[in-house]
Design a protein around this motif. Structure first.
Motif, mmCIF file in Angstrom:
data_model
loop_
_atom_site.group_PDB
_atom_site.id
_atom_site.type_symbol
_atom_site.label_atom_id
_atom_site.label_comp_id
_atom_site.label_asym_id
_atom_site.label_seq_id
_atom_site.Cartn_x
_atom_site.Cartn_y
_atom_site.Cartn_z
ATOM 1 N N ALA A 1 20.372 58.763 31.535
ATOM 2 C CA ALA A 1 21.198 59.765 30.827
ATOM 3 C C ALA A 1 20.714 59.966 29.395
ATOM 4 O O ALA A 1 20.709 61.073 28.872
ATOM 5 N N LYS A 2 20.313 58.896 28.736
ATOM 6 C CA LYS A 2 19.886 58.969 27.334
ATOM 7 C C LYS A 2 18.429 59.351 27.156
ATOM 8 O O LYS A 2 18.016 59.761 26.074
ATOM 9 N N GLY A 3 17.626 59.126 28.218
ATOM 10 C CA GLY A 3 16.180 59.264 28.069
ATOM 11 C C GLY A 3 15.649 58.147 27.192
ATOM 12 O O GLY A 3 14.790 58.346 26.336
ATOM 13 N N ARG A 4 16.187 56.945 27.409
ATOM 14 C CA ARG A 4 15.848 55.814 26.533
ATOM 15 C C ARG A 4 14.697 54.990 27.112
ATOM 16 O O ARG A 4 14.656 54.751 28.317
ATOM 17 N N PRO A 5 13.754 54.549 26.246
ATOM 18 C CA PRO A 5 12.676 53.682 26.751
ATOM 19 C C PRO A 5 13.260 52.422 27.410
ATOM 20 O O PRO A 5 14.193 51.819 26.872
ATOM 21 N N PRO B 1 24.745 51.534 24.709
ATOM 22 C CA PRO B 1 24.041 52.023 23.528
ATOM 23 C C PRO B 1 24.868 53.136 22.901
ATOM 24 O O PRO B 1 25.892 53.547 23.470
ATOM 25 N N SER B 2 24.457 53.626 21.762
ATOM 26 C CA SER B 2 25.123 54.788 21.188
ATOM 27 C C SER B 2 24.982 55.959 22.166
ATOM 28 O O SER B 2 23.982 56.077 22.874
ATOM 29 N N ALA B 3 26.004 56.835 22.189
ATOM 30 C CA ALA B 3 26.117 57.836 23.263
ATOM 31 C C ALA B 3 25.380 59.140 22.982
ATOM 32 O O ALA B 3 25.814 60.214 23.397
ATOM 33 N N ASN B 4 24.250 59.047 22.288
ATOM 34 C CA ASN B 4 23.429 60.222 21.987
ATOM 35 C C ASN B 4 22.211 60.252 22.898
ATOM 36 O O ASN B 4 21.846 59.230 23.487
ATOM 37 N N LEU B 5 21.553 61.403 22.993
ATOM 38 C CA LEU B 5 20.235 61.438 23.612
ATOM 39 C C LEU B 5 19.311 60.588 22.753
ATOM 40 O O LEU B 5 19.457 60.567 21.517
ATOM 41 N N PRO C 1 20.762 61.700 16.295
ATOM 42 C CA PRO C 1 21.757 60.948 15.531
ATOM 43 C C PRO C 1 22.881 60.455 16.449
ATOM 44 O O PRO C 1 23.270 61.151 17.386
ATOM 45 N N SER C 2 23.410 59.266 16.173
ATOM 46 C CA SER C 2 24.491 58.710 16.994
ATOM 47 C C SER C 2 25.754 59.551 16.852
ATOM 48 O O SER C 2 26.052 60.049 15.773
ATOM 49 N N PRO C 3 26.532 59.695 17.939
ATOM 50 C CA PRO C 3 27.753 60.511 17.873
ATOM 51 C C PRO C 3 28.936 59.756 17.270
ATOM 52 O O PRO C 3 29.192 58.605 17.624
ATOM 53 N N ILE D 1 28.120 54.499 11.022
ATOM 54 C CA ILE D 1 26.796 53.977 11.399
ATOM 55 C C ILE D 1 27.008 52.743 12.279
ATOM 56 O O ILE D 1 28.101 52.177 12.319
ATOM 57 N N GLU D 2 25.947 52.345 12.984
ATOM 58 C CA GLU D 2 26.089 51.339 14.025
ATOM 59 C C GLU D 2 26.309 49.938 13.461
ATOM 60 O O GLU D 2 26.201 49.705 12.259
ATOM 61 N N SER D 3 26.526 49.012 14.403
ATOM 62 C CA SER D 3 26.788 47.619 14.013
ATOM 63 C C SER D 3 25.553 46.983 13.373
ATOM 64 O O SER D 3 24.424 47.451 13.553
ATOM 65 N N LYS E 1 11.422 55.954 16.379
ATOM 66 C CA LYS E 1 12.038 56.848 15.413
ATOM 67 C C LYS E 1 13.450 57.150 15.906
ATOM 68 O O LYS E 1 13.674 57.334 17.090
ATOM 69 N N HIS E 2 14.389 57.189 15.008
ATOM 70 C CA HIS E 2 15.786 57.249 15.408
ATOM 71 C C HIS E 2 16.545 58.284 14.599
ATOM 72 O O HIS E 2 16.107 58.676 13.548
ATOM 73 N N TYR E 3 17.723 58.567 15.073
ATOM 74 C CA TYR E 3 18.753 59.167 14.232
ATOM 75 C C TYR E 3 18.351 60.501 13.624
ATOM 76 O O TYR E 3 18.902 60.914 12.622
HETATM 77 MG MG MG Z 1 21.318 54.095 19.196
#
Ligand code: MG
Ligand code: TXA
Length: 324
Positions: free
Chosen positions: A58-62, A144-148, A152-154, A181-183, A232-234
């Motif tokens: 769903a996220k397209g996460r590595p 994980p954070s619920a973004n693609l 940026p994290s939602p 911002i995240e934990s 690269k993030h966010y």
């Molecule tokens: Mg994240």
């Protein structure tokens, strides 16, 4: 294509039937997005590899970027990881809260959840909806954070919907998150060498003062153990620059957006001024998305002081600018 339902739920007193609907999905190996005190998470049964795999898709996460296991009960932790005295003390002090602890994993945690590592990350979120969902599901929830991936994290449910519509069954809408911002993620496997893997909503100084000890930075070798920091993030789809990083003409600035704590002297198309570093952290990701959708060509972000939440905030801005 899956139909994605977004349901409002009371943050103070989460409605039981909504929690049951959500935990039923988790029990059946499906994904549910839910709020935490930091950002929204994309949750699945952490002990079910197939369910966790759906999150990555769903996220397209590595695949090698491990997930945090969210618990609602202190007793759950010993089932998942090997704790130590320092970890226990940190849990008592900072949980429920935005501190994620990386410890040596037990076999029960699937490799899919921990990105193939021999460690696993655990935290107890400080949000009644999240806690009710986890305890009703009866399993730790990997989220994980619920973004693609890379976005940026939602920090609100509509943003989750924008990224995840058609990909997940349910979004629990508990309003805007507290921190934005995240934990903070620390590796506590070696009590003598505690590593700050990701600065975040719990201030580094608060952890150091409590432990009476410095947190170390991961060296190149350790970076392998914190895979999330490799990517690269966010970042929004338009370029982000730190204030002063690059010179632009007046007309270029007139088509750009600005975010920061102080009023800029330059004229921008749009500007977002925050009252405090906390306020800035709270609005950073939403601000990125807003400026992008308002059609600015690029974003200039002012860096806050590098202390307290400013450390995590600086990290997120620099990452968005591609500087780390
Ligand atoms: Mg994240
Ligand atoms: O605030 C948060 O932490 C949010 C909410 C939903 O809890 N979650 C979040 O998850 O930000 P995610 O997946 O976007 O970031 C988790 C970070 C990544 O940088 C990942 O590499 C790191 O934690 N991580 C997870 N397990 C790890 C492990 N075993 N060793 C080292 N780093 C780990």
């Amino acid at each position: 294509m899956i139909t994605t339902q977004k349901i409002k739920i009371d943050i103070q007193n989460p409605e039981r039937e909504i929690i049951l609907q959500a935990s039923d999905l988790i029990k059946h190996g499906e994904i549910v997005a839910f709020p935490t005190e930091t950002v929204y998470g994309l949750g699945a049964n952490a002990l079910n590899s197939d369910a966790v795999k759906k999150i990555f898709i769903a996220k397209g996460r590595p695949q090698d970027n491990p997930l945090i296991l969210h618990v609602s009960d202190f007793n759950q932790v010993d089932e998942l990881v090997f704790t130590n005295d320092t970890a226990k003390a940190l849990m008592q002090k900072f949980w429920p809260g935005a501190l994620t602890l990386v410890m040596k994993a037990k076999e029960i945690v699937p490799l899919q959840t921990r990105g193939g590592l021999n460690t696993a990350a655990v935290r107890m979120p400080d949000n009644k909806i999240a806690l009710a969902l986890i305890s009703s599901s009866g399993v730790p929830i990997a989220a994980p954070s619920a973004n693609l991936s890379g976005k940026p994290s939602p920090t609100d449910a509509q943003t989750v919907f924008d990224d995840m519509n058609g990909k997940i069954n349910l979004i629990l809408d508990g309003g805007a998150t507290n921190y934005g911002i995240e934990s903070t993620v620390i590796d506590i496997t070696d009590e003598e060498n505690i590593l700050l893997l990701r600065p975040g909503s719990v201030a580094r100084e608060d952890i150091e003062n409590f432990l009476n000890k410095r947190l170390n930075s991961p060296d190149k070798n350790n970076l392998k153990r914190s895979p999330g920091t490799r990517y690269k993030h966010y970042s929004p789809n338009i370029p982000v620059y730190i204030l002063g990083q690059k010179d632009f003409s007046e007309s270029e600035f007139k088509n750009a957006g600005y975010m920061g704590l102080t009023e800029p002297e330059i004229i921008f198309k749009e500007r977002i001024i925050f009252n405090s570093p906390e306020d800035y952290a709270h609005g950073l990701f939403a601000g990125f998305r807003k400026l992008e959708s308002d059609g600015v060509n690029f974003i200039i972000a002012e860096l806050p002081l590098n202390a307290g939440i400013g450390l995590g905030l600086t990290d997120r801005i620099k990452r968005a600018a591609g500087l780390q």
